[in-house]
Design a protein around this motif. Structure first.
Motif, short mmCIF file in Angstrom:
data_model
loop_
_atom_site.label_atom_id
_atom_site.label_comp_id
_atom_site.label_asym_id
_atom_site.label_seq_id
_atom_site.Cartn_x
_atom_site.Cartn_y
_atom_site.Cartn_z
N TRP A 51 0.89 -1.22 0.05
CA TRP A 51 -0.20 -0.11 0.02
C TRP A 51 0.94 1.13 0.14
N ARG A 52 2.07 1.10 0.46
CA ARG A 52 2.86 2.26 0.68
C ARG A 52 3.90 2.52 -0.74
N ILE A 53 4.30 1.56 -1.13
CA ILE A 53 5.25 1.61 -2.44
C ILE A 53 4.44 1.66 -3.76
N GLY A 54 3.09 1.19 -3.64
CA GLY A 54 2.24 1.25 -4.65
C GLY A 54 2.12 -0.03 -5.56
N ALA A 55 1.34 -0.40 -6.61
CA ALA A 55 0.69 -1.44 -7.21
C ALA A 55 2.04 -1.78 -8.05
N ARG A 56 2.53 -0.89 -8.95
CA ARG A 56 3.54 -1.24 -10.06
C ARG A 56 4.80 -1.70 -9.37
N PRO A 57 5.43 -1.04 -8.41
CA PRO A 57 6.38 -1.73 -7.77
C PRO A 57 6.29 -3.13 -7.13
N SER A 58 5.15 -3.50 -6.58
CA SER A 58 4.93 -4.59 -6.14
C SER A 58 4.90 -5.63 -7.36
N GLU A 59 4.24 -5.17 -8.29
CA GLU A 59 4.43 -6.27 -9.36
C GLU A 59 5.77 -6.46 -9.92
N ILE A 60 6.59 -5.43 -9.83
CA ILE A 60 8.21 -5.47 -10.43
C ILE A 60 8.80 -6.13 -9.55
N VAL A 61 8.88 -6.00 -8.10
CA VAL A 61 9.43 -6.81 -7.31
C VAL A 61 9.24 -8.24 -7.14
N THR A 62 7.88 -8.43 -7.08
CA THR A 62 7.50 -10.12 -6.93
C THR A 62 7.84 -10.78 -8.23
#
Length: 664
Positions: A21-32
């Motif tokens: 929720w803090r880093i945002g959806a796009r960074p979450s997608e990229i990291v995982t």
């Protein structure tokens, strides 16, 4: 490197879950997604090093995880050929599903949660396949069950998704109860849960008995039947299959990852891993064969008439898992794992292709509203066709090498139930061809039925809303999916076409013993391999002939004379309704288990807890106090003569008591 394969997905969850929720959806997608691709790459390196090269290894993570009395459990990673195969399947399919989900879920507001769940599922699945003991395996086993519940019910605003998630969780608990009892019995018999110790003790347990329900029964038969009960639930086998089609309520990437290529194969993996135990229980193996063959045929019959594109593929999954167990049951453990390996590619391809179709159709999943899509989404059409060729065992595709080998092994085996397995798996081969090509023809050929049918009414309310992105309903026009969804289709297509021909020699060839390096019990395999070569030509070619026959019937029904299916449905209405309603298993279970459970629950709730416990306990005491105080309040009227009367009445009572006591 081994620890990195397992824990990189967990790291992705720890980043995208609490902090998404803090880093945002796009960074979450990229990291995982990035971490999953690294894990998948390392998995292929391990496959090359271990399966095609060096000897197996055991990596200790925690020397002594816990000790309870005689039970001592270590936390180690067992890295052998079987593990390496599963790492490749899980890592490859999971990483491609992550990439696919970037496009499929692109406008869902809960993307960080979705990608966190996918990564945590992958971690638990990797924990399962790398387990070095039964307790560690059970940890991963229950972990994938929990993640299945969370991912099937991802869209928790939908009552149907919640109901499907609960159903999957409860049905799996039935199987897991048997699995847990099997683990307890293994520990009782061997005084250990470690695989090396269990396998070493297995030959000495061949004729041992246990006292169960007043009878002395074969210990290994009871143990293996209990263990297989867990496999029946997790792998959606006959009688415990009802949760899998309902699980299609989850997003399509979930269907591809969990309910096609990875989680549902956990039962197959478990039986193969414990093959030294099952070899000591021929009766249990016969039961495995019979259940597997029954599932292969039973699920295929239901898929013949389903209108929902995802449910056709879901029942196809049940059927193909049945093939795997039919192979395991006759002692062809490498055959079952080889089909698991090839199935991972073409089934994930079919599900993700279905997701691309659903996206093009604005999330309408009913094939009766499709047609003529091959011109609109040609890449998806090509991928779906490749997946269909593979699952129908078209010559030289991956399914041809793995599925036909299982059918031949059932014919060649002399184990009880093997010929039954041959008959039903052969019949299922023809049915598979028919319903698979039916799906292709209804979806991609014929007149476009989406031009007039209502769309956007499917069961998969995917992340993005076409109407909100410049695609109004009156301008409906199917279009190809974004590149992030098409790349996984291309990669999986390569696996669906060539995984069989590339790896068949290693998995099930004459040198399979060197490839598996003791990871599977291959005692009777050479005899089975020789017997497969000697079966009659007609028995060997019959599945292929039925595959061609199923294709021709599908062409007749859905291309040349499309009025035939409706005519047959009217003529054989009871049969059609029987298959459409899935043999009425849901209704039967609802009548036998669900309704009595609800009635019993209401009895204990209303009668036991409400009327007796609360009525006589807290609520009853409180109610009586209220009654007494309500009456006592009436004495406080405020009139002096009332108080005087009460005083006189009390004085009279006191004098009466005093006189009576004095006389006595």
């Amino acid at each position: 490197m081994y620890a990195a394969i397992v824990f990189l997905p967990l790291l992705g969850f720890l980043i995208a879950g609490p902090f998404g929720w803090r880093i945002g959806a796009r960074p979450s997608e990229i990291v995982t997604t990035s971490l999953l691709f690294v894990s998948a790459l390392l998995s292929w390196i391990v496959f090359i090093q271990v399966a095609l090269g060096t000897a197996p290894a055991t990596v200790s993570l925690i020397g002594n995880w816990f000790t309870s009395g005689a039970l001592q459990v270590d936390w180690s990673l067992r890295i052998d050929t079987l593990t390496a195969v599963m790492l490749v399947v899980v890592g490859t399919v999971s990483s491609l599903t992550h990439l696919y989900s970037i496009g499929y879920m692109r406008d869902d507001p809960s993307r960080p949660r979705f990608f966190a769940y996918l990564s945590l599922f992958t971690f638990t699945m990797l924990m399962l396949v790398t387990a070095d003991n039964l307790v560690q395996m059970f940890f991963g086993w229950e972990g994938v069950g929990l993640m299945s519940y969370l991912l099937v019910g991802f869209w928790y605003e939908k009552p149907s998704a919640n109901a499907a998630a609960i159903k999957a969780f409860v049905v799996n608990r039935v199987g897991d109860f048997g699995f847990a009892l099997g683990i307890f019995l293994v520990f009782t018999l061997t005084n250990s849960v470690g695989f090396d110790q269990i396998f070493a003790a297995a030959p000495g347990l061949a004729n041992k008995t246990v006292h169960v329900f007043g009878l002395d029964m074969d210990a290994m038969t009871i143990t293996c039947l209990l263990l297989f009960m867990g496999a029946m639930g997790k792998s959606a086998q006959f009688l415990l299959h009802t949760w899998l089609p309902d699980a299609m309520e989850g997003p399509t990437p979930v269907s591809a990852l969990i309910h096609a290529a990875t989680m549902v194969t956990a039962g197959v993996f478990m039986v193969a891993r414990l093959s030294p135990l099952f070899e000591q229980a021929p009766a249990a193996l016969s039961f495995v064969t019979i259940i597997g063959a029954t599932t292969a045929f039973f699920a295929a019959t239901i898929a013949l008439v389903q209108p929902d594109i995802k449910k056709v593929i879901a029942y196809s999954t049940c059927s193909q898992l049945g093939y795997m167990f039919a192979g395991l049951g006759v002692g062809g453990y490498s055959l079952g794992i080889f089909h698991l390996f090839t199935h991972g590619f073409f089934k994930a391809l079919l599900f993700l292709s279905a997701g691309s179709v659903i996206t093009a159709m604005h999330h309408d999943q009913d094939m009766r509203n499709m047609g003529g899509l091959w011109k609109k989404i040609p890449f998806t059409f090509a991928a779906m066709t490749i997946g269909t060729l593979a699952i129908t065992a078209f010559p030289f595709t991956s399914g041809y090498y793995s599925k036909d080998a299982i059918i031949e092994a059932n014919f060649a085996s002399d184990r009880t139930g093997a010929f039954y397995g041959y008959l039903l798996t052969t019949a299922a081969a023809g049915l598979t061809s028919f319903y698979s090509w039916r799906l292709v023809f209804l979806t991609f050929f014929g007149a476009p039925r989406w031009a007039t049918a209502g769309h956007g009414s499917g069961h998969d309310p995917a992340a993005h809303d076409h109407d909100a992105n410049g695609h109004p309903r009156h301008a409906f026009d199917p279009h190809e999916s974004p590149l992030s969804m098409l790349i996984p289709l291309g990669v999986l297509s390569v696996g669906a076409l060539f995984a069989g021909v590339v790896f068949s020699h290693d998995f099930i060839g004459e040198d399979a013993g060197e490839f598996w390096k003791g990871a599977l019990f291959l005692g009777p395999y050479k005899q089975l391999l020789e017997a497969r070569e000697d079966i009659p030509t007609f028995a060997k070619e019959l599945p292929t002939l039925l595959m061609v026959f199923g294709f021709l019937v599908a062409v007749l029904f859905y291309v040349l004379v499309p009025s035939i299916p409706a005519w047959l449905a009217r003529i054989f209405r009871p049969v059609y309704e029987f298959l459409l309603n899935k043999w009425y298993f849901d209704e039967l279970y609802d009548f036998i288990f669900v309704r009595p459970a609800f009635r019993l629950g209401r009895l204990f709730w209303k009668g036991g807890d409400g009327a007796i416990i609360d009525g006589l306990g807290p609520d009853g005491v409180a109610a009586r106090v209220v009654d007494v105080t309500a009456r006592a309040v009436r004495l406080e009227s405020g009139y002096i003569y009332h108080y005087a009367f009460a005083m006189l009445f009390g004085l009279a009572l006191a004098m009466t008591w005093y006189i009576a006591e004095g006389v006595r």
